[in-house]
Design a protein around this motif. Structure first.
Motif, short mmCIF file in Angstrom:
data_model
loop_
_atom_site.label_atom_id
_atom_site.label_comp_id
_atom_site.label_asym_id
_atom_site.label_seq_id
_atom_site.Cartn_x
_atom_site.Cartn_y
_atom_site.Cartn_z
N ALA A 66 0.83 -1.22 0.00
CA ALA A 66 0.00 0.00 0.00
C ALA A 66 0.86 1.27 0.00
O ALA A 66 0.39 2.34 0.38
CB ALA A 66 -0.95 -0.01 1.19
N ASP A 67 2.09 1.14 -0.46
CA ASP A 67 2.98 2.32 -0.51
C ASP A 67 2.40 3.43 -1.39
O ASP A 67 2.60 4.61 -1.13
CB ASP A 67 4.37 1.94 -1.02
N GLU A 68 1.68 3.03 -2.44
CA GLU A 68 1.10 4.04 -3.33
C GLU A 68 0.10 4.93 -2.59
O GLU A 68 0.00 6.12 -2.87
CB GLU A 68 0.42 3.37 -4.53
N MET A 69 -0.62 4.34 -1.64
CA MET A 69 -1.58 5.13 -0.86
C MET A 69 -0.86 6.23 -0.08
O MET A 69 -1.29 7.38 -0.06
CB MET A 69 -2.35 4.22 0.11
N ILE A 70 0.24 5.86 0.54
CA ILE A 70 1.02 6.82 1.32
C ILE A 70 1.57 7.92 0.41
O ILE A 70 1.50 9.11 0.73
CB ILE A 70 2.14 6.11 2.09
N GLU A 71 2.08 7.52 -0.74
CA GLU A 71 2.61 8.50 -1.70
C GLU A 71 1.50 9.41 -2.23
O GLU A 71 1.71 10.60 -2.44
CB GLU A 71 3.33 7.80 -2.85
N MET A 72 0.32 8.82 -2.46
CA MET A 72 -0.81 9.62 -2.94
C MET A 72 -1.21 10.64 -1.87
O MET A 72 -1.49 11.80 -2.19
CB MET A 72 -1.99 8.71 -3.29
N MET A 73 -1.21 10.22 -0.62
CA MET A 73 -1.53 11.16 0.46
C MET A 73 -0.53 12.31 0.48
O MET A 73 -0.92 13.47 0.62
CB MET A 73 -1.56 10.44 1.81
N SER A 81 0.21 10.26 8.84
CA SER A 81 0.31 9.91 10.26
C SER A 81 -0.94 10.32 11.02
O SER A 81 -1.44 9.57 11.86
CB SER A 81 1.53 10.57 10.89
N ASP A 82 -1.44 11.50 10.74
CA ASP A 82 -2.67 11.96 11.41
C ASP A 82 -3.85 11.08 11.05
O ASP A 82 -4.67 10.74 11.92
CB ASP A 82 -2.97 13.42 11.04
N VAL A 83 -3.95 10.70 9.79
CA VAL A 83 -5.06 9.84 9.38
C VAL A 83 -4.97 8.50 10.10
O VAL A 83 -5.97 7.99 10.61
CB VAL A 83 -5.06 9.63 7.84
N ALA A 84 -3.76 7.93 10.17
CA ALA A 84 -3.57 6.63 10.83
C ALA A 84 -3.96 6.69 12.30
O ALA A 84 -4.54 5.74 12.83
CB ALA A 84 -2.12 6.18 10.68
N VAL A 85 -3.69 7.81 12.97
CA VAL A 85 -4.00 7.95 14.39
C VAL A 85 -5.47 8.32 14.62
O VAL A 85 -6.13 7.74 15.47
CB VAL A 85 -3.08 9.01 15.04
N LEU A 86 -5.97 9.27 13.85
CA LEU A 86 -7.33 9.77 14.06
C LEU A 86 -8.42 8.86 13.48
O LEU A 86 -9.54 8.85 13.97
CB LEU A 86 -7.47 11.18 13.47
N HIS A 87 -8.09 8.13 12.44
CA HIS A 87 -9.07 7.28 11.75
C HIS A 87 -8.46 5.92 11.42
O HIS A 87 -8.33 5.56 10.24
CB HIS A 87 -9.55 7.97 10.46
N ASP A 136 -10.39 18.49 4.76
CA ASP A 136 -10.32 18.62 6.22
C ASP A 136 -8.99 19.23 6.62
O ASP A 136 -7.96 18.55 6.59
CB ASP A 136 -10.49 17.25 6.86
N PRO A 137 -8.97 20.50 7.02
CA PRO A 137 -7.72 21.18 7.38
C PRO A 137 -6.92 20.46 8.48
O PRO A 137 -5.69 20.54 8.51
CB PRO A 137 -8.16 22.56 7.87
N GLU A 138 -7.61 19.72 9.35
CA GLU A 138 -6.91 19.01 10.42
C GLU A 138 -6.03 17.87 9.89
O GLU A 138 -5.11 17.44 10.57
CB GLU A 138 -7.91 18.43 11.43
N LEU A 139 -6.33 17.39 8.70
CA LEU A 139 -5.59 16.27 8.14
C LEU A 139 -4.52 16.67 7.13
O LEU A 139 -3.82 15.83 6.60
CB LEU A 139 -6.55 15.26 7.49
N LEU A 140 -4.39 17.97 6.89
CA LEU A 140 -3.40 18.44 5.92
C LEU A 140 -2.05 18.64 6.59
O LEU A 140 -1.97 18.99 7.77
CB LEU A 140 -3.87 19.73 5.26
N GLN A 141 -1.01 18.41 5.81
CA GLN A 141 0.35 18.60 6.35
C GLN A 141 0.60 20.09 6.57
O GLN A 141 0.14 20.92 5.81
CB GLN A 141 1.39 18.04 5.37
#
Length: 142
Positions: A66-73, A81-87, A136-141
């Motif tokens: 699923a590396d492509e998912m991380i790169e797409m994010m 990291s925020d998505v992994a922790v919050l959701h 969602d501004p909370e999930l943006l870098q």
């Protein structure tokens, strides 16, 4: 063979050997998990909050499936990291979707060409979730 050609050859050889080692390790891990009894597999999948069949599929796919998912994010400026922790449940679902994806080649091409942010909606199984996260501004870098 000149020095630069030798160094390039050595670099390619090292990367290939590293790739083989990772593939071997992932295959060995998949075999090890596949040999576990059903009760243990069910418990592990319950702990991970995914179906037993999905767990086995993820293990077989390997640690970089699923590396492509991380790169797409990253391309969409989403803080993975925020998505992994919050959701966490959504994150695992997205990993599974990416692992099963039939458009990985196009995705990798678009990521390398730096056009994925404009093109992903047409082929990405995670497009709806990614667009929601982008809003969602909370999930943006930062």
């Amino acid at each position: 063979m000149g020095r630069m050609a030798y160094e390039e050859h050595t670099s390619i050889s090292r990367r290939f050997l590293s790739w083989c080692a990772e593939a071997w390790s992932a295959a060995a891990e998949a075999e090890e998990i596949a040999m576990l009894d059903e009760a243990t597999i069910r418990q592990i999948s319950k702990d991970c909050a995914i179906a037993p069949d999905d767990l086995l599929q993820l293990v077989k796919a390997g640690p970089h499936a699923a590396d492509e998912m991380i790169e797409m994010m990253r391309a969409l400026n989403i803080d993975q990291s925020d998505v992994a922790v919050l959701h966490p449940a959504l994150y695992r679902e997205m990993q599974l979707t990416c692992t099963k994806c039939k458009s990985k080649s196009r995705c990798r091409h678009d990521l390398e060409a730096e056009i994925a942010g404009q093109e992903f909606v047409g082929y990405c199984g995670n497009a709806v979730n990614l667009n929601t996260m982008r809003a969602d501004p909370e999930l943006l870098q930062s």
